[in-house]
Write an enzyme that holds these catalytic residues in place. Sequence first.
Site, PDB file in Angstrom:
ATOM      1  N   ARG A  92       0.815  -1.216   0.000  1.00 34.67           N
ATOM      2  CA  ARG A  92       0.000   0.000   0.000  1.00 34.67           C
ATOM      3  C   ARG A  92       0.845   1.261   0.000  1.00 34.67           C
ATOM      4  NH1 ARG A  92      -4.994  -2.211   1.940  1.00 34.67           N
ATOM      5  NH2 ARG A  92      -6.565  -0.590   2.080  1.00 34.67           N
ATOM      6  N   ARG A 130     -21.745  -2.324   1.503  1.00 37.11           N
ATOM      7  CA  ARG A 130     -21.053  -3.617   1.690  1.00 37.11           C
ATOM      8  C   ARG A 130     -21.452  -4.289   3.011  1.00 37.11           C
ATOM      9  NH1 ARG A 130     -14.928  -3.539   0.915  1.00 37.11           N
ATOM     10  NH2 ARG A 130     -15.096  -1.723   2.259  1.00 37.11           N
ATOM     11  N   ARG A 162     -18.549  -3.245   8.120  1.00 37.32           N
ATOM     12  CA  ARG A 162     -17.227  -2.941   8.660  1.00 37.32           C
ATOM     13  C   ARG A 162     -17.222  -1.605   9.390  1.00 37.32           C
ATOM     14  NH1 ARG A 162     -13.007  -4.047   3.839  1.00 37.32           N
ATOM     15  NH2 ARG A 162     -12.160  -2.107   4.653  1.00 37.32           N
TER      16      ARG A 162
HETATM   17  P1  AP5 Z   1      -8.782  -3.327   3.300  1.00 36.97           P
HETATM   18  O1  AP5 Z   1      -9.629  -4.336   3.928  1.00 36.97           O
HETATM   19  O2  AP5 Z   1      -7.755  -3.747   2.324  1.00 36.97           O
HETATM   20  O3  AP5 Z   1      -9.709  -2.222   2.659  1.00 36.97           O
HETATM   21  P2  AP5 Z   1      -9.616  -1.353   1.305  1.00 36.97           P
HETATM   22  O4  AP5 Z   1      -8.361  -1.325   0.529  1.00 36.97           O
HETATM   23  O5  AP5 Z   1     -10.094  -0.036   1.775  1.00 36.97           O
HETATM   24  O6  AP5 Z   1     -10.451  -2.071   0.312  1.00 36.97           O
HETATM   25  P3  AP5 Z   1     -11.858  -2.612   0.557  1.00 36.97           P
HETATM   26  O7  AP5 Z   1     -11.765  -3.953   1.218  1.00 36.97           O
HETATM   27  O8  AP5 Z   1     -12.682  -1.562   1.222  1.00 36.97           O
HETATM   28  O9  AP5 Z   1     -12.428  -2.744  -0.934  1.00 36.97           O
HETATM   29  P4  AP5 Z   1     -12.241  -3.865  -2.009  1.00 36.97           P
HETATM   30  O10 AP5 Z   1     -11.486  -3.259  -3.152  1.00 36.97           O
HETATM   31  O11 AP5 Z   1     -11.739  -5.147  -1.424  1.00 36.97           O
HETATM   32  O12 AP5 Z   1     -13.750  -4.013  -2.490  1.00 36.97           O
HETATM   33  P5  AP5 Z   1     -14.803  -5.196  -2.271  1.00 36.97           P
HETATM   34  O13 AP5 Z   1     -14.469  -6.359  -3.147  1.00 36.97           O
HETATM   35  O14 AP5 Z   1     -15.030  -5.451  -0.825  1.00 36.97           O
HETATM   36  O15 AP5 Z   1      -8.030  -2.496   4.426  1.00 36.97           O
HETATM   37  C1  AP5 Z   1      -8.729  -2.007   5.583  1.00 36.97           C
HETATM   38  C2  AP5 Z   1      -7.773  -1.313   6.529  1.00 36.97           C
HETATM   39  O16 AP5 Z   1      -6.773  -2.238   7.023  1.00 36.97           O
HETATM   40  C3  AP5 Z   1      -6.944  -0.144   5.952  1.00 36.97           C
HETATM   41  O17 AP5 Z   1      -7.678   1.071   5.941  1.00 36.97           O
HETATM   42  C4  AP5 Z   1      -5.752  -0.117   6.936  1.00 36.97           C
HETATM   43  O18 AP5 Z   1      -6.100   0.466   8.151  1.00 36.97           O
HETATM   44  C5  AP5 Z   1      -5.497  -1.601   7.175  1.00 36.97           C
HETATM   45  N1  AP5 Z   1      -4.568  -2.158   6.170  1.00 36.97           N
HETATM   46  C6  AP5 Z   1      -4.868  -3.102   5.220  1.00 36.97           C
HETATM   47  N2  AP5 Z   1      -3.797  -3.379   4.468  1.00 36.97           N
HETATM   48  C7  AP5 Z   1      -2.788  -2.610   4.929  1.00 36.97           C
HETATM   49  C8  AP5 Z   1      -1.438  -2.436   4.548  1.00 36.97           C
HETATM   50  N3  AP5 Z   1      -0.895  -3.108   3.499  1.00 36.97           N
HETATM   51  N4  AP5 Z   1      -0.667  -1.549   5.240  1.00 36.97           N
HETATM   52  C9  AP5 Z   1      -1.182  -0.886   6.291  1.00 36.97           C
HETATM   53  N5  AP5 Z   1      -2.471  -0.976   6.707  1.00 36.97           N
HETATM   54  C10 AP5 Z   1      -3.266  -1.832   6.028  1.00 36.97           C
HETATM   55  O19 AP5 Z   1     -16.097  -4.510  -2.935  1.00 36.97           O
HETATM   56  C11 AP5 Z   1     -16.754  -3.418  -2.297  1.00 36.97           C
HETATM   57  C12 AP5 Z   1     -18.285  -3.597  -2.353  1.00 36.97           C
HETATM   58  O20 AP5 Z   1     -18.715  -3.519  -3.724  1.00 36.97           O
HETATM   59  C13 AP5 Z   1     -18.777  -4.962  -1.842  1.00 36.97           C
HETATM   60  O21 AP5 Z   1     -19.972  -4.760  -1.154  1.00 36.97           O
HETATM   61  C14 AP5 Z   1     -19.005  -5.788  -3.120  1.00 36.97           C
HETATM   62  O22 AP5 Z   1     -20.025  -6.754  -2.957  1.00 36.97           O
HETATM   63  C15 AP5 Z   1     -19.396  -4.713  -4.124  1.00 36.97           C
HETATM   64  N6  AP5 Z   1     -18.932  -5.008  -5.483  1.00 36.97           N
HETATM   65  C16 AP5 Z   1     -17.736  -5.524  -5.839  1.00 36.97           C
HETATM   66  N7  AP5 Z   1     -17.630  -5.623  -7.176  1.00 36.97           N
HETATM   67  C17 AP5 Z   1     -18.791  -5.127  -7.687  1.00 36.97           C
HETATM   68  C18 AP5 Z   1     -19.294  -4.943  -9.016  1.00 36.97           C
HETATM   69  N8  AP5 Z   1     -18.571  -5.283 -10.084  1.00 36.97           N
HETATM   70  N9  AP5 Z   1     -20.531  -4.415  -9.164  1.00 36.97           N
HETATM   71  C19 AP5 Z   1     -21.259  -4.069  -8.087  1.00 36.97           C
HETATM   72  N10 AP5 Z   1     -20.846  -4.229  -6.804  1.00 36.97           N
HETATM   73  C20 AP5 Z   1     -19.625  -4.745  -6.603  1.00 36.97           C
HETATM   74 MG    MG Z   2     -11.208  -5.769   0.469  1.00 33.66          MG
END
Ligand code: AP5
Ligand code: MG
Length: 228
Positions: A92, A130, A162
């Site tokens: 990240r 979500r 979440r």
């Molecule tokens: P993390 O859990 O990685 O969260 P994020 O990067 O903010 O990403 P998300 O999980 O929110 O989104 P996603 O891209 O996975 O989307 P999703 O598939 O769920 O990190 C959380 C926290 O942990 C960070 O803020 C930090 O504090 C810490 N952290 C994590 N990694 C770290 C690191 N490397 N270093 C330091 N700190 C770290 O999809 C989203 C929604 O959309 C779902 O509801 C899904 O059903 C829907 N959806 C998905 N695709 C579609 C589509 N094609 N059409 C319609 N709806 C869809």
């Molecule tokens: Mg995710």
Amino acid sequence: MSDRNYLVLLGAPGAGKGTQAQLLQEKLGLPQVSTGEIFRYNLKNQTELGKLAQSYYDKGELVPDEVTIRMVEARLEQEDAAQGAILDGFPRNLVQAQALDEMTAGHGGVDVVPMIQLDDDVVTMRITGRRLCRSCDRVYHIMFNPPRGEKCDSCGGELYQRNDDKPETVQNRLYVYYKQTSPLIGYYFAKGLLVEVDGAGSIQEIQEQLLGRLAARNIEAAGRSVRV
Ligand code: AP5
Ligand code: MG
């Protein structure tokens, strides 16, 4: 010669990294390694790591690099990652990207970096709708990808929202993404590893696009077949 495949999924919070990684792991026979999920597991179980991560996580800030890097290193040494992994949410920032290069250097390094592109307003809508399964971490969306009933379709577990999906935290997560994570687009582009994926279609359309991009990069060359 690369004996393992390491994929890095890039994209803004809510772009669909977790959804696509979950589908991809069955097709490629590689585990999804999601740092966000590992932190959520530790938060839920109030481990030392969970207590340390909590304040960062709840504000949408990055957990300190030394903690996160050590955690990923240990995860990639587990048996199920003997063929490689699909990294979701790591690296990240540039320090983490360089650490990943070092961790994977003995196995040919990172193979491909799919970047899921999506507008910020769509991202915000996806995040606020979500829901997740408390038992198996399966991801749903109340409108776009709803469960059949009130419980998880896969395991019957309870669904929850979440902590960091509140609107004010989502804004900060986007800010952190643009400031710290987006430079990785240039980093991987310069290495010739970046492939762009349009995140605006249906989950299945995006999966097919992704598999097409991976096949073009010969990800199946290591002995696994990529099926669309
Ligand atoms: P993390 O859990 O990685 O969260 P994020 O990067 O903010 O990403 P998300 O999980 O929110 O989104 P996603 O891209 O996975 O989307 P999703 O598939 O769920 O990190 C959380 C926290 O942990 C960070 O803020 C930090 O504090 C810490 N952290 C994590 N990694 C770290 C690191 N490397 N270093 C330091 N700190 C770290 O999809 C989203 C929604 O959309 C779902 O509801 C899904 O059903 C829907 N959806 C998905 N695709 C579609 C589509 N094609 N059409 C319609 N709806 C869809
Ligand atoms: Mg995710």
